[in-house]
Design a protein around this motif. Structure first.
Motif, PDB file in Angstrom:
ATOM      1  N   GLY A  28      45.691 -32.915 -23.048  1.00  0.00           N
ATOM      2  CA  GLY A  28      45.600 -31.598 -22.402  1.00  0.00           C
ATOM      3  C   GLY A  28      46.957 -31.026 -22.028  1.00  0.00           C
ATOM      4  N   PRO A  29      47.776 -31.765 -21.291  1.00  0.00           N
ATOM      5  CA  PRO A  29      49.113 -31.236 -20.969  1.00  0.00           C
ATOM      6  C   PRO A  29      49.988 -31.016 -22.202  1.00  0.00           C
ATOM      7  N   PHE A  31      48.886 -30.070 -25.120  1.00  0.00           N
ATOM      8  CA  PHE A  31      48.382 -28.841 -25.716  1.00  0.00           C
ATOM      9  C   PHE A  31      48.938 -27.618 -24.984  1.00  0.00           C
ATOM     10  N   PHE A  32      48.894 -27.639 -23.663  1.00  0.00           N
ATOM     11  CA  PHE A  32      49.416 -26.506 -22.900  1.00  0.00           C
ATOM     12  C   PHE A  32      50.923 -26.352 -23.071  1.00  0.00           C
ATOM     13  N   ALA A  33      51.648 -27.447 -23.172  1.00  0.00           N
ATOM     14  CA  ALA A  33      53.091 -27.362 -23.422  1.00  0.00           C
ATOM     15  C   ALA A  33      53.351 -26.743 -24.791  1.00  0.00           C
ATOM     16  N   VAL A  35      51.467 -24.621 -26.335  1.00  0.00           N
ATOM     17  CA  VAL A  35      51.132 -23.197 -26.275  1.00  0.00           C
ATOM     18  C   VAL A  35      52.314 -22.391 -25.746  1.00  0.00           C
ATOM     19  N   PHE A  36      53.066 -22.933 -24.824  1.00  0.00           N
ATOM     20  CA  PHE A  36      54.191 -22.207 -24.247  1.00  0.00           C
ATOM     21  C   PHE A  36      55.502 -22.420 -25.010  1.00  0.00           C
TER      22      PHE A  36
END
Length: 138
Positions: A28-29, A31-33, A35-36
């Motif tokens: 999860g983290p 994936f979010f990293a 995305v940014f």
């Protein structure tokens, strides 16, 4: 109230025992990293983009836009005066991928804050995408 906390604790322990909880807790983290960070990395890989400013203004607007584009590390701009066949020849240059794009600046565009940009932003795209930039009086 004590029974509610016992049930909540039991449910929590049951959830963290599953394999998918730990997989998503790790991915999860990441994936979010991605995305940014990924858009920034992809934008920086493009290199310097060659832009021509077709200046059909009577004032210094075209020269100022060219100067501002050259101050950016992403663009190399060249100013050319508007003439009869300059747009057609620049369109050919963009289609043959020798030029990133061109910006047509007129007095009406300077007054309204809207200029026309033609370029190939994506592989295979046609050089006819209008662009509206920020108002020069903002």
């Amino acid at each position: 109230m004590r029974k509610v906390w016992v049930v909540i604790r039991r449910e929590f322990v049951e959830r963290i025992r599953t394999r998918w909880f730990w997989v998503m807790a790790l991915l999860g983290p990441l994936f979010f990293a991605a995305v940014f960070v990924l858009p920034t990395v992809l934008a920086s890989r493009g290199g310097v983009r060659q832009i021509v400013v077709v200046d059909a203004t009577t004032g210094p607007v075209g020269a100022r836009i060219t100067h501002l584009l050259n101050d950016s590390p992403m663009f190399r701009a060249q100013r050319v005066p508007a003439s009869g066949e300059v747009v057609d020849s620049l369109t050919t240059e963009v289609e043959q991928k020798r030029l990133g794009g061109f910006l047509i600046v007129t007095d009406a565009a300077a007054d309204s804050g809207r200029a026309e940009y033609r370029g190939s932003t994506f592989p295979g795209s046609r050089p006819s995408a209008p662009w509206s930039g920020p108002s020069p009086r903002s």
